[in-house]
Design a protein around this motif. Sequence first.
Motif, PDB file in Angstrom:
ATOM      1  N   LEU A  76       0.822  -1.204   0.000  1.00 38.04           N
ATOM      2  CA  LEU A  76       0.000   0.000   0.000  1.00 38.04           C
ATOM      3  C   LEU A  76       0.865   1.268   0.000  1.00 38.04           C
ATOM      4  N   LEU A  77       1.894   1.267   0.851  1.00 34.22           N
ATOM      5  CA  LEU A  77       2.730   2.466   0.952  1.00 34.22           C
ATOM      6  C   LEU A  77       3.429   2.767  -0.378  1.00 34.22           C
ATOM      7  N   TYR A  78       4.080   1.772  -0.968  1.00 35.56           N
ATOM      8  CA  TYR A  78       4.843   2.055  -2.190  1.00 35.56           C
ATOM      9  C   TYR A  78       3.915   2.373  -3.367  1.00 35.56           C
ATOM     10  N   ALA A  79       2.746   1.732  -3.431  1.00 33.75           N
ATOM     11  CA  ALA A  79       1.804   2.055  -4.508  1.00 33.75           C
ATOM     12  C   ALA A  79       1.385   3.524  -4.394  1.00 33.75           C
ATOM     13  N   THR A  80       1.175   3.969  -3.165  1.00 34.43           N
ATOM     14  CA  THR A  80       0.739   5.354  -2.953  1.00 34.43           C
ATOM     15  C   THR A  80       1.872   6.336  -3.258  1.00 34.43           C
ATOM     16  N   LEU A 184       5.281  17.947  11.568  1.00 32.22           N
ATOM     17  CA  LEU A 184       4.936  16.526  11.671  1.00 32.22           C
ATOM     18  C   LEU A 184       3.510  16.350  11.182  1.00 32.22           C
ATOM     19  N   ILE A 185       3.273  15.334  10.360  1.00 36.34           N
ATOM     20  CA  ILE A 185       1.887  15.009   9.994  1.00 36.34           C
ATOM     21  C   ILE A 185       1.620  13.571  10.405  1.00 36.34           C
ATOM     22  N   ASP A 186       0.500  13.373  11.102  1.00 42.08           N
ATOM     23  CA  ASP A 186       0.147  12.043  11.612  1.00 42.08           C
ATOM     24  C   ASP A 186      -0.722  11.288  10.627  1.00 42.08           C
ATOM     25  N   CYS A 187      -0.508   9.984  10.594  1.00 42.78           N
ATOM     26  CA  CYS A 187      -1.342   9.127   9.747  1.00 42.78           C
ATOM     27  C   CYS A 187      -1.471   7.774  10.457  1.00 42.78           C
ATOM     28  N   TYR A 188      -2.659   7.198  10.420  1.00 47.58           N
ATOM     29  CA  TYR A 188      -2.771   5.835  10.950  1.00 47.58           C
ATOM     30  C   TYR A 188      -1.829   4.945  10.165  1.00 47.58           C
ATOM     31  N   HIS A 189      -1.282   3.943  10.833  1.00 52.25           N
ATOM     32  CA  HIS A 189      -0.358   3.012  10.166  1.00 52.25           C
ATOM     33  C   HIS A 189      -1.109   2.277   9.046  1.00 52.25           C
ATOM     34  N   CYS A 190      -0.411   2.083   7.924  1.00 52.81           N
ATOM     35  CA  CYS A 190      -1.056   1.457   6.751  1.00 52.81           C
ATOM     36  C   CYS A 190      -0.984  -0.069   6.830  1.00 52.81           C
ATOM     37  N   SER A 191      -1.255  -0.608   8.015  1.00 56.06           N
ATOM     38  CA  SER A 191      -1.218  -2.064   8.216  1.00 56.06           C
ATOM     39  C   SER A 191      -2.473  -2.703   7.641  1.00 56.06           C
ATOM     40  N   ARG A 192      -2.393  -3.990   7.399  1.00 58.76           N
ATOM     41  CA  ARG A 192      -3.565  -4.717   6.904  1.00 58.76           C
ATOM     42  C   ARG A 192      -4.725  -4.597   7.911  1.00 58.76           C
ATOM     43  N   TYR A 193      -4.385  -4.691   9.209  1.00 59.58           N
ATOM     44  CA  TYR A 193      -5.423  -4.612  10.239  1.00 59.58           C
ATOM     45  C   TYR A 193      -6.176  -3.277  10.129  1.00 59.58           C
ATOM     46  N   ASN A 194      -5.437  -2.186  10.022  1.00 62.03           N
ATOM     47  CA  ASN A 194      -6.078  -0.861   9.967  1.00 62.03           C
ATOM     48  C   ASN A 194      -6.907  -0.666   8.701  1.00 62.03           C
ATOM     49  N   ILE A 202      -8.196   3.840   1.849  1.00 55.38           N
ATOM     50  CA  ILE A 202      -7.253   4.303   0.826  1.00 55.38           C
ATOM     51  C   ILE A 202      -7.400   5.825   0.650  1.00 55.38           C
ATOM     52  N   ASP A 203      -8.642   6.311   0.645  1.00 54.99           N
ATOM     53  CA  ASP A 203      -8.867   7.761   0.486  1.00 54.99           C
ATOM     54  C   ASP A 203      -8.211   8.552   1.617  1.00 54.99           C
ATOM     55  N   MET A 204      -8.355   8.044   2.835  1.00 55.51           N
ATOM     56  CA  MET A 204      -7.742   8.752   3.978  1.00 55.51           C
ATOM     57  C   MET A 204      -6.225   8.785   3.836  1.00 55.51           C
ATOM     58  N   PHE A 205      -5.663   7.658   3.375  1.00 52.38           N
ATOM     59  CA  PHE A 205      -4.202   7.570   3.226  1.00 52.38           C
ATOM     60  C   PHE A 205      -3.746   8.542   2.132  1.00 52.38           C
ATOM     61  N   ASP A 207      -5.253  11.182   1.081  1.00 51.78           N
ATOM     62  CA  ASP A 207      -5.453  12.582   1.484  1.00 51.78           C
ATOM     63  C   ASP A 207      -4.242  13.114   2.256  1.00 51.78           C
ATOM     64  N   VAL A 208      -3.625  12.253   3.058  1.00 53.04           N
ATOM     65  CA  VAL A 208      -2.450  12.708   3.804  1.00 53.04           C
ATOM     66  C   VAL A 208      -1.320  13.045   2.818  1.00 53.04           C
ATOM     67  N   PHE A 209      -1.154  12.208   1.797  1.00 54.60           N
ATOM     68  CA  PHE A 209      -0.104  12.502   0.808  1.00 54.60           C
ATOM     69  C   PHE A 209      -0.436  13.759  -0.005  1.00 54.60           C
ATOM     70  N   LYS A 210      -1.744  13.987  -0.257  1.00 58.41           N
ATOM     71  CA  LYS A 210      -2.125  15.219  -0.966  1.00 58.41           C
ATOM     72  C   LYS A 210      -1.746  16.438  -0.103  1.00 58.41           C
ATOM     73  N   THR A 211      -2.016  16.348   1.185  1.00 60.90           N
ATOM     74  CA  THR A 211      -1.663  17.471   2.088  1.00 60.90           C
ATOM     75  C   THR A 211      -0.160  17.709   2.052  1.00 60.90           C
ATOM     76  N   ILE A 212       0.609  16.616   2.104  1.00 55.79           N
ATOM     77  CA  ILE A 212       2.068  16.755   2.088  1.00 55.79           C
ATOM     78  C   ILE A 212       2.516  17.406   0.782  1.00 55.79           C
ATOM     79  N   LYS A 213       1.961  16.940  -0.331  1.00 63.07           N
ATOM     80  CA  LYS A 213       2.323  17.500  -1.648  1.00 63.07           C
ATOM     81  C   LYS A 213       2.070  19.001  -1.682  1.00 63.07           C
TER      82      LYS A 213
END
Length: 216
Positions: A76-80, A184-194, A202-205, A207-213
């Motif tokens: 998930l992380l590398y695809a994003t 610092l920007i917080d994000c829930y861990h991109c684990s399978r459980y979460n 995926i949208d929440m994840f 969105d954090v990268f959009k904010t960073i960009k």
Amino acid sequence: MMETMFELLPDKNCSLCPRLKSFIDENREKFPDKYNAPVPSFGPANAPLLIVGLAPGLRGANFSGRPFTGDYAGDLLYATLLKFGFAKGTYEARIDDGLEMIGTRITNAVKCVPPQNKPTGPEINTCRTFLEQEIKDMQTRSLKIIMSLGLVSHNAVIKATGNKLSAFKFTHGKTHDLGDKLILIDCYHCSRYNTNTRRLTIDMFEDVFKTIKDML
Ligand code: URA
């Protein structure tokens, strides 16, 4: 050429955390052809963005030798990262897939794989010296934003930057001013459980990268 900071990383046979060292020794016996050592950070030292995970997964980073490489969280992380231009190439879940990080470095709060994926408080504190040095070094270059994946990472970053935990509550998507021009920007861990429980979609994840960009 990718810049490296090997002097800031634990030795391959680091024994600062006896429990983690014996777990690595055990896994070296069981899986002799796998990496089984403290996992170095991945990406340029002069990156403006540092992503901090929890610790290597047993069959992921601990087997491959690259953070998040070889498990669900990494898929998930590398695809994003690829989608948002923070990496280029193809992610093939192995250290020699040629994937290149763009303005982004990935590390873990704890560099050695912990049993049951759970580092203890003293292990997190001990390993924080490496994170502290890495952040300091990156700040002398171009570091602007740290993205914390989960509470353990958030707390480690707050302490590593000399801040008080009580002043910075982990909140998904929130930015915190750490001082010294560092955010610092917080994000829930991109684990399978979460993702399975939809704590992190995926949208929440993304969105954090959009904010960073937008901030970079
Ligand atoms: N792999 C890592 O390297 N770190 C994590 O936090 C999870 C998986």
